[in-house]
Write a protein that holds these residues in place. Sequence first.
Motif, short mmCIF file in Angstrom:
data_model
loop_
_atom_site.label_atom_id
_atom_site.label_comp_id
_atom_site.label_asym_id
_atom_site.label_seq_id
_atom_site.Cartn_x
_atom_site.Cartn_y
_atom_site.Cartn_z
N ALA A 26 1.08 -1.09 0.04
CA ALA A 26 -0.05 0.02 -0.07
C ALA A 26 0.89 1.20 0.19
O ALA A 26 1.94 1.21 0.34
N LYS A 27 0.46 2.27 -0.43
CA LYS A 27 0.80 3.69 -0.47
C LYS A 27 -0.07 4.68 -0.31
O LYS A 27 -1.21 4.78 -0.84
N VAL A 28 0.26 5.81 0.84
CA VAL A 28 -0.52 6.71 1.04
C VAL A 28 0.17 8.09 0.57
O VAL A 28 1.15 8.32 0.76
N TYR A 29 -0.48 9.01 -0.34
CA TYR A 29 0.21 9.85 -0.95
C TYR A 29 -0.87 11.11 -1.30
O TYR A 29 -2.10 10.79 -1.24
N TYR A 30 -0.27 12.40 -1.43
CA TYR A 30 -1.29 13.40 -1.66
C TYR A 30 -1.48 13.24 -3.16
O TYR A 30 -0.85 13.50 -3.91
N ARG A 31 -2.68 13.22 -3.35
CA ARG A 31 -3.46 13.27 -4.92
C ARG A 31 -3.62 14.57 -5.06
O ARG A 31 -4.93 15.09 -4.80
N LEU A 32 -2.78 15.31 -6.10
CA LEU A 32 -3.21 16.70 -6.40
C LEU A 32 -4.45 16.97 -6.98
O LEU A 32 -5.09 17.91 -6.73
N ASP A 33 -4.88 15.97 -8.15
CA ASP A 33 -6.08 16.19 -8.64
C ASP A 33 -7.20 16.05 -7.79
O ASP A 33 -8.25 16.73 -8.09
N TRP A 34 -7.09 15.53 -6.78
CA TRP A 34 -8.22 15.54 -5.90
C TRP A 34 -8.26 16.36 -4.58
O TRP A 34 -8.79 16.37 -3.76
#
Length: 130
Positions: free
Chosen positions: A24-32
């Motif tokens: 798993a990875k948790v990241y900042y999703r710029l488009d959302w």
Amino acid sequence: MKNLKRIEKRIAHFQDFGNELPKAKVYYRLDWEILYFDLYGKMFGLMTQEVSESATITLKGLPEKNEELRELYSNITPGYHTNKKHWNTINLATTQLSDVEIENMIRLSYQLVVKNLPVKDRKKVEVYLS
């Protein structure tokens, strides 16, 4: 002020917790403009990055259990911008739920997504889960 510190710690902690789950990875999703909990391109959670009283985490759950949780806890509502039957949104300012209870909800959301992965990806994850 004390509550904002608690929310800030929760956001960091749940992001770290999500990143520790196999593959798993948790990241900042710029488009959302949101922290996105990802497993092989499949979403298992969304969390606001901004520290505020309205900060939330949205997680997948079992439909019958989701209803029950909404009835039990005023800080759990139908999933925001998601399928209301399968997803719940939890206000991170809540004192009704401990970090461990929310971690268990993150783990369940992850496991529900694992179950629906293509076999080749599911096998890569199941190696870590057994």
